[in-house]
Design a protein around this motif. Sequence first.
Motif: not given
Length: 427
Positions: A13, A39, A126, A130, A228, A274
């Motif tokens: 982001d 994304a 985490i 989804g 990440l 997250g």
Amino acid sequence: MPATSVIGAQWGDEGKGKIIDLITDRADVVVRFQGGANAGHTVIVDGEKFVFHLLPSGVLHPGKTNVLGNGVVIDPGTLIDEIEQFEASGRELMSRLWISGAAHCVMPYHKRVDNLREGRKAGITIGTTGRGIGPAYADKANRTGIRMWDLVDADRLRARLEANVAEVNELITRVYESDPLDVDEIFELARGWGERLAPSVRETGRQLRDDLKTSKHLFFEGAQGVMLDIDHGTYPFVTSSHCDSLGIAAGAGVSPREIGHQLGVCKAYCTRVGAGPFPSELHGEVADRLRESGSEFGATTGRPRRCGWFDVPAARYAASLCGFDGLAITKLDVMSGLGEVGLVTGYRIAGEVHEEYPVDTPMLEAAEPIVTMFAGWDEDLGDVRSYEDLPATCRAFVAEITSRVGVPWEILSVGPARDNTIMRETA
Ligand code: IMP
């Protein structure tokens, strides 16, 4: 001209979509090489907002080729929706969109398992998007995945689905005590997707290597961000792909030698969405201000993003891992009016000062940030087009970031639109 990569230097982001769109006029081909519909790349052109989950952010430039490489996991239904929405805006796409036959598909059962696993009371959560990303990459590693080449061949598709759905139904019913999936339903859906996408499926790796031979300029568009990355991020609070520049060669099918220029994109502060360690996280008024003025809500899930100061050791780690040549620093405008602005310059862990980013996640979880504060600025930066015209305190803040990270800036972003941008002459 060497190929260029645009990589998120933080937790995703960072504003990569805008940066890619901005510099795509210099590219011939824009390539996604990892990730999937987790994304959400936001691009604003002439006041019109586009959010791309799978399509490369170069699609807004007519005449540029766009590629989904073999390292991407493609949810075919989401891709088709995105293509249709894009074409409904009056822009042509299909003749310049190529999808790797070796890219793996995200199937409905991947999304189901992702959500069931996240919904469990036991074990680590985490906070995934989804979108079925982890289970799709797990099938790829297990060698049970369905690739785009399988999707477009009804016999192969049927055979693979029969085996996979039988296995996944065992898991869904026995472990998660949920309802089984119907293989016929999934097959009908997937066959339709295959027919729709078949004309765009090809061996994209060969095509990209040929493009490089004929001196075409390739742009590699990263999704998510270094922190990440499955190997180099804050495991297990990561996504399931290589979202730093180390994943480009494998995920696109080109030699690592070809990746010439590396641009790291970072915000002037940090966000994370997250679960997982985030040492520079702020709570209270400043965090709320950043979240509201920076519209820090997930482009894919709408979740509020956690906000914190710019984390220097984390950015320096990202830069050394990827070998960034330059930085694009985004959202400087969002920091206007804060009074003072902070940088995390190190961490205190078990009483000891650490200036380098600790890669072991429990250490990072125990880290208390060491914050240095600088004078802020109040001016609206949206109309500033040159570095010299930025407030002196803002220039000083940018200089602190670049000298501490050890990478010069190439682009400064002072608003969401294409023209809210300061480009260094050489960029
Ligand atoms: P997954 O990629 O959906 O499996 O999610 C794994 C972790 O990565 C979660 O913390 C997500 O919030 C995070 N994540 C995945 N994609 C993005 C993204 O595009 N931006 C920011 N965070 C992301």
